[in-house]
Design an enzyme around this catalytic site. Structure first.
Site, PDB file in Angstrom:
ATOM      1  N   CYS A 147      13.438  44.186   1.092  1.00  0.00           N
ATOM      2  CA  CYS A 147      14.191  44.404   2.646  1.00  0.00           C
ATOM      3  C   CYS A 147      15.258  45.312   2.572  1.00  0.00           C
ATOM      4  CB  CYS A 147      14.947  43.172   3.039  1.00  0.00           C
ATOM      5  SG  CYS A 147      15.710  43.126   4.692  1.00  0.00           S
TER       6      CYS A 147
ATOM      7  N   CYS B 260      18.453  44.879   4.611  1.00  0.00           N
ATOM      8  CA  CYS B 260      19.664  44.000   3.974  1.00  0.00           C
ATOM      9  C   CYS B 260      20.147  44.631   2.990  1.00  0.00           C
ATOM     10  CB  CYS B 260      18.608  42.964   3.355  1.00  0.00           C
ATOM     11  SG  CYS B 260      17.341  42.151   4.487  1.00  0.00           S
ATOM     12  N   ASP B 261      19.564  45.159   1.826  1.00  0.00           N
ATOM     13  CA  ASP B 261      20.309  45.456   0.670  1.00  0.00           C
ATOM     14  C   ASP B 261      20.340  46.932   0.262  1.00  0.00           C
ATOM     15  OD1 ASP B 261      20.094  42.900  -0.082  1.00  0.00           O
ATOM     16  OD2 ASP B 261      18.050  42.697  -0.805  1.00  0.00           O
TER      17      ASP B 261
END
Ligand SMILES: Cc1cc2nc3c(=O)[nH]c(=O)nc-3n(C[C@H](O)[C@H](O)[C@H](O)COP(=O)(O)OP(=O)(O)OC[C@H]3O[C@@H](n4cnc5c(N)ncnc54)[C@H](O)[C@@H]3O)c2cc1C
Length: 441
Positions: free
Chosen positions: A230, A233-234
């Site tokens: 992701c 997300c990261d």
């Protein structure tokens, strides 16, 4: 302050999994503290230390005990252990919680659209969130092609709007994961991972698909420590690093484009010469290539990720052969193996349909595990081989896999289920016997 344990959640700005974690505790009525680590180096260092070196948000703690990221928290929730840790577990002897006319598996775009339609048809659906509440679209900040939003809309916002719309029409959303469906008698028995059981007259399977991984050395050890599925997300955790995106479809192009915000250079490794992605995304990537922000490695595959949980990803091993699919040609003299320095790796290599819970039913799947439905023209297009079980969205549709097509199938499944439930009611009131389809018909 209540007697509940102390819940702490390290979060990040624009982090869909952080929202999933806070939504989960909200849905349980549990209070928690959040610490946003974006632009706060001290908090970030504190999180990394408390989370044993993990550099990914969210990180959840209950009474100082590390629970972990969203996957760990969700896994504990599935088994009911999270409720035990929170002191809110309920005793339930026979497990049967209640009977519902309709249970919908999944709160992605397909499940939520089905819920809106089913709610409006007074079928009061119970909609089970699964391990990815809101589905795949919660992983993207930019949905530019969903009709009705000329300026585009964030995935989480679109999903939250749909959830609100569904509940307004009488749908009930519930955290949890369906373990199995028993179709040997009617009503269906829908068993949850935490042991709860619902009976249901009809079921809509809108359980989507999950991110695939490669199964290569280094993957298990480094997932969450520099390897991610992701980017939204990261990505921000690896600011200034060179990053590798693996894949050649829309998701890979979108993630690579997004990562240019943080990366020194983004490299895309794709095993073939041509990308599968839409022209729109390929054009955006090529613009970034022109700007020197992305480099494309065609006919190249990732075979190993090197690094440690303490220091993250150090470098990767790749193989290249200009005929394509180099891992199928390892003995070919034209295949070159080389090491390459990157600080983070993102997999964007497609999805596996989530159908495990239907394994013991008569529902048929194709060779890749996608649910088979009637399809074709006329009504009942979404019914599976088991009368009363319908399929919609990415769990059926291996080809289009778009939010708007998932929504379309979700509406069809709810309309088909409504017709089925009407027939069932008519048969019940006229005293006719309703034949259950045998599991292996
Ligand atoms: C990064 C990314 C960006 C994207 N961008 C776009 C875009 O811009 N435009 C576009 O049109 N499409 C986009 N897509 C594709 C789009 O997100 C999907 O086509 C769509 O979300 C499919 O919806 P779905 O409801 O079928 O499945 P999903 O979104 O996969 O939802 C499945 C749901 O089922 C639940 N579930 C799974 N197993 C169980 C179980 N056992 N019990 C109960 N529930 C279960 C999951 O928790 C989840 O809630 C993108 C996808 C990704 C990954």
């Amino acid at each position: 302050m209540s007697d509940q344990p102390r819940v702490e959640i390290y979060t990040k700005t624009d982090c869909p999994y952080c929202e999933k974690a806070t939504d989960l505790f909200d849905s349980k009525g549990i209070e928690y503290e959040t610490y946003n680590v974006t632009d706060d180096d001290d908090r970030f260092e504190e999180m990394v230390e408390r989370a044993n070196g993990r550099k990914t948000a969210p990180e959840v703690f209950i009474d100082d005990e590390l629970i972990g990221g969203w996957d760990d928290t969700s896994a504990l929730n599935e088994t009911g252990e999270l409720d035990e840790k929170l002191g809110i577990a309920e005793d339930n002897d026979d497990g049967i919680v209640e009977h519902r006319k309709l249970v919908i598996a999944g709160t992605g775009i397909a499940g939520l659209t089905a819920a809106i339609y089913a709610g409006r048809s007074n079928n009061e659906p119970l909609v089970i969130e699964g391990d990815e509440p809101g589905g795949q679209l919660t992983l993207t900040t930019d949905v530019a092609n969903y009709p009705g939003f000329p300026e585009g809309i964030g995935g989480p916002e679109l999903v939250n709007n749909m959830k609100e719309q569904a509940t307004q029409f009488g749908a009930e959303l519930k955290n949890g994961i369906i373990e199995s469906v028993d179709d040997s008698s009617r009503p269906f028995r829908v068993e949850m991972k935490d042991g709860d059981v619902y009976t249901a007259d009809a079921v809509i399977a809108a359980s989507g698909a999950s991110a695939r991984t490669l199964g290569i050395p280094g993957e298990d050890e480094l997932m969450g420590y520099g390897l991610s599925t992701c980017a939204t997300c990261d990505g921000a955790f690896f600011r200034g690093e060179d990053m590798l995106v693996v894949g050649g479809g829309d998701a890979a192009m979108e993630e690579a484009t997004f990562l240019t915000k943080f990366a020194d250079t983004v490299y895309i490794a794709h095993r073939r010469e041509e990308f599968r992605a839409e022209d729109y995304w390929v054009d955006r990537v090529h613009e970034k290539v022109e700007d020197g922000e992305i480099e494309i490695m065609k006919n190249t595959e990732l075979t190993e990720i090197h690094g440690s949980q303490e220091d993250g990803v150090d470098h990767v091993t790749l193989v290249e052969n200009d005929k394509g699919h180099p891992t199928d040609r390892l003995d070919d003299p034209g295949t070159e193996e080389f090491d390459f320095d990157v600080g983070a790796v993102f997999f964007a290599i497609g999805h596996t349909p989530n159908t495990d819970y239907l394994e013991d039913t008569g529902v048929e799947t194709d060779d890749d595990g996608y649910l088979k439905t009637n399809g074709g023209d006329g009504g009942n297009q979404t019914e599976t081989d088991v009368s009363g079980i319908f399929g919609a969205g990415d769990v059926v549709d291996y080809h289009y896999q778009q939010a708007v097509t998932a929504a379309g199938m979700g509406s069809k499944a709810a309309l088909d289920a409504d017709e089925y439930l009407d027939d069932l009611e008519r048969a019940d009131s006229s005293g006719e016997e309703v034949e259950p389809a045998a599991a292996d018909d």
